[in-house]
Design a protein around this motif. Structure first.
Motif, mmCIF file in Angstrom:
data_model
loop_
_atom_site.group_PDB
_atom_site.id
_atom_site.type_symbol
_atom_site.label_atom_id
_atom_site.label_comp_id
_atom_site.label_asym_id
_atom_site.label_seq_id
_atom_site.Cartn_x
_atom_site.Cartn_y
_atom_site.Cartn_z
ATOM 1 N N ASN A 43 -56.704 45.149 57.451
ATOM 2 C CA ASN A 43 -57.040 45.320 58.864
ATOM 3 C C ASN A 43 -56.170 46.413 59.454
ATOM 4 O O ASN A 43 -54.957 46.436 59.242
ATOM 5 C CB ASN A 43 -56.809 44.006 59.627
ATOM 6 C CG ASN A 43 -57.753 42.918 59.171
ATOM 7 O OD1 ASN A 43 -58.938 43.161 59.036
ATOM 8 N ND2 ASN A 43 -57.210 41.745 58.906
ATOM 9 N N LEU A 44 -56.796 47.333 60.188
ATOM 10 C CA LEU A 44 -56.080 48.463 60.764
ATOM 11 C C LEU A 44 -56.258 48.498 62.270
ATOM 12 O O LEU A 44 -57.320 48.178 62.780
ATOM 13 C CB LEU A 44 -56.634 49.780 60.209
ATOM 14 C CG LEU A 44 -56.589 49.996 58.710
ATOM 15 C CD1 LEU A 44 -57.352 51.256 58.350
ATOM 16 C CD2 LEU A 44 -55.155 50.109 58.253
ATOM 17 N N SER A 45 -55.228 48.966 62.935
ATOM 18 C CA SER A 45 -55.341 49.264 64.354
ATOM 19 C C SER A 45 -55.585 50.764 64.469
ATOM 20 O O SER A 45 -54.848 51.560 63.892
ATOM 21 C CB SER A 45 -54.047 48.892 65.083
ATOM 22 O OG SER A 45 -53.838 47.510 65.016
ATOM 23 N N LEU A 46 -56.629 51.142 65.190
ATOM 24 C CA LEU A 46 -56.983 52.547 65.339
ATOM 25 C C LEU A 46 -56.978 52.930 66.808
ATOM 26 O O LEU A 46 -57.277 52.112 67.674
ATOM 27 C CB LEU A 46 -58.386 52.805 64.772
ATOM 28 C CG LEU A 46 -58.630 52.477 63.314
ATOM 29 C CD1 LEU A 46 -60.112 52.568 62.993
ATOM 30 C CD2 LEU A 46 -57.835 53.412 62.435
ATOM 31 N N THR A 47 -56.701 54.199 67.044
ATOM 32 C CA THR A 47 -56.863 54.702 68.404
ATOM 33 C C THR A 47 -58.357 54.774 68.695
ATOM 34 O O THR A 47 -59.195 54.779 67.782
ATOM 35 C CB THR A 47 -56.252 56.102 68.543
ATOM 36 O OG1 THR A 47 -56.964 57.000 67.681
ATOM 37 C CG2 THR A 47 -54.767 56.112 68.195
ATOM 38 N N ASP A 48 -58.699 54.835 69.962
ATOM 39 C CA ASP A 48 -60.112 54.950 70.341
ATOM 40 C C ASP A 48 -60.723 56.212 69.750
ATOM 41 O O ASP A 48 -61.875 56.213 69.321
ATOM 42 C CB ASP A 48 -60.257 54.958 71.867
ATOM 43 C CG ASP A 48 -59.913 53.614 72.507
ATOM 44 O OD1 ASP A 48 -59.937 52.592 71.782
ATOM 45 O OD2 ASP A 48 -59.620 53.599 73.714
ATOM 46 N N GLU A 49 -59.929 57.287 69.716
ATOM 47 C CA GLU A 49 -60.407 58.560 69.168
ATOM 48 C C GLU A 49 -60.749 58.430 67.683
ATOM 49 O O GLU A 49 -61.805 58.894 67.238
ATOM 50 C CB GLU A 49 -59.336 59.632 69.378
ATOM 51 C CG GLU A 49 -59.732 60.984 68.882
ATOM 52 C CD GLU A 49 -58.637 62.031 69.068
ATOM 53 O OE1 GLU A 49 -58.919 63.204 68.783
ATOM 54 O OE2 GLU A 49 -57.518 61.678 69.464
ATOM 55 N N LEU A 50 -59.867 57.794 66.897
ATOM 56 C CA LEU A 50 -60.139 57.614 65.464
ATOM 57 C C LEU A 50 -61.335 56.693 65.247
ATOM 58 O O LEU A 50 -62.172 56.944 64.374
ATOM 59 C CB LEU A 50 -58.916 57.070 64.742
ATOM 60 C CG LEU A 50 -57.804 58.066 64.463
ATOM 61 C CD1 LEU A 50 -56.607 57.370 63.828
ATOM 62 C CD2 LEU A 50 -58.281 59.192 63.575
ATOM 63 N N ARG A 51 -61.430 55.638 66.004
ATOM 64 C CA ARG A 51 -62.561 54.714 65.852
ATOM 65 C C ARG A 51 -63.874 55.435 66.160
ATOM 66 O O ARG A 51 -64.872 55.276 65.446
ATOM 67 C CB ARG A 51 -62.388 53.495 66.763
ATOM 68 C CG ARG A 51 -63.518 52.496 66.649
ATOM 69 C CD ARG A 51 -63.634 51.990 65.213
ATOM 70 N NE ARG A 51 -64.949 51.488 64.953
ATOM 71 C CZ ARG A 51 -65.205 50.395 64.239
ATOM 72 N NH1 ARG A 51 -64.223 49.711 63.715
ATOM 73 N NH2 ARG A 51 -66.428 50.009 64.043
ATOM 74 N N ALA A 52 -63.874 56.255 67.207
ATOM 75 C CA ALA A 52 -65.086 57.006 67.550
ATOM 76 C C ALA A 52 -65.452 57.979 66.428
ATOM 77 O O ALA A 52 -66.627 58.127 66.085
ATOM 78 C CB ALA A 52 -64.882 57.757 68.866
ATOM 79 N N PHE A 53 -64.448 58.620 65.838
ATOM 80 C CA PHE A 53 -64.702 59.537 64.730
ATOM 81 C C PHE A 53 -65.322 58.806 63.550
ATOM 82 O O PHE A 53 -66.312 59.268 62.963
ATOM 83 C CB PHE A 53 -63.398 60.223 64.306
ATOM 84 C CG PHE A 53 -63.549 61.098 63.104
ATOM 85 C CD1 PHE A 53 -64.238 62.297 63.176
ATOM 86 C CD2 PHE A 53 -63.008 60.719 61.883
ATOM 87 C CE1 PHE A 53 -64.391 63.103 62.053
ATOM 88 C CE2 PHE A 53 -63.150 61.512 60.763
ATOM 89 C CZ PHE A 53 -63.843 62.712 60.850
ATOM 90 N N ILE A 54 -64.768 57.671 63.189
ATOM 91 C CA ILE A 54 -65.306 56.881 62.077
ATOM 92 C C ILE A 54 -66.737 56.447 62.386
ATOM 93 O O ILE A 54 -67.620 56.528 61.528
ATOM 94 C CB ILE A 54 -64.402 55.669 61.781
ATOM 95 C CG1 ILE A 54 -63.071 56.146 61.190
ATOM 96 C CG2 ILE A 54 -65.085 54.688 60.834
ATOM 97 C CD1 ILE A 54 -62.017 55.062 61.088
ATOM 98 N N ASP A 55 -66.972 56.019 63.606
ATOM 99 C CA ASP A 55 -68.324 55.599 63.982
ATOM 100 C C ASP A 55 -69.318 56.756 63.913
ATOM 101 O O ASP A 55 -70.470 56.563 63.534
ATOM 102 C CB ASP A 55 -68.314 54.989 65.389
ATOM 103 C CG ASP A 55 -67.634 53.627 65.428
ATOM 104 O OD1 ASP A 55 -67.476 52.996 64.346
ATOM 105 O OD2 ASP A 55 -67.248 53.193 66.528
#
Length: 83
Positions: A6-18
């Motif tokens: 389980n990872l904690s991501l910044t909103d920016e990284l999560r948006a990139f992955i999505d």
């Protein structure tokens, strides 16, 4: 064997992955994308290690730090391939 992380991501990284996963992309899920990124990073690190070893050997050859090989290279390679 698989395991979970389980990872904690910044909103920016999560948006990139999505953006890189889901319909219309190469990856069906975010997990597939992240695994591919990690595999690529691992391969690049391994390649860098191989390049460093080749350069070190080249520098040794230039500096005359070599030892003549008197064995049978073909035989050695066949043996390694069989292992």
């Amino acid at each position: 064997m698989s395991s979970t992380l389980n990872l904690s991501l910044t909103d920016e990284l999560r948006a990139f992955i999505d953006q890189q996963s889901g319909e219309g992309t190469l990856y069906a899920t975010p997990s597939e994308f992240v695994r591919d990124v990690l595999r690529d990073k691992k391969e690049r690190l391994e390649a860098a290690g191989i390049r460093d070893a080749i350069l070190e050997g080249y520098q040794d050859a230039i500096a005359g730090r070599t030892v003549p090989y008197r064995g049978n290279l073909r035989q050695l390679l066949k043996k390694k391939a069989a292992d």
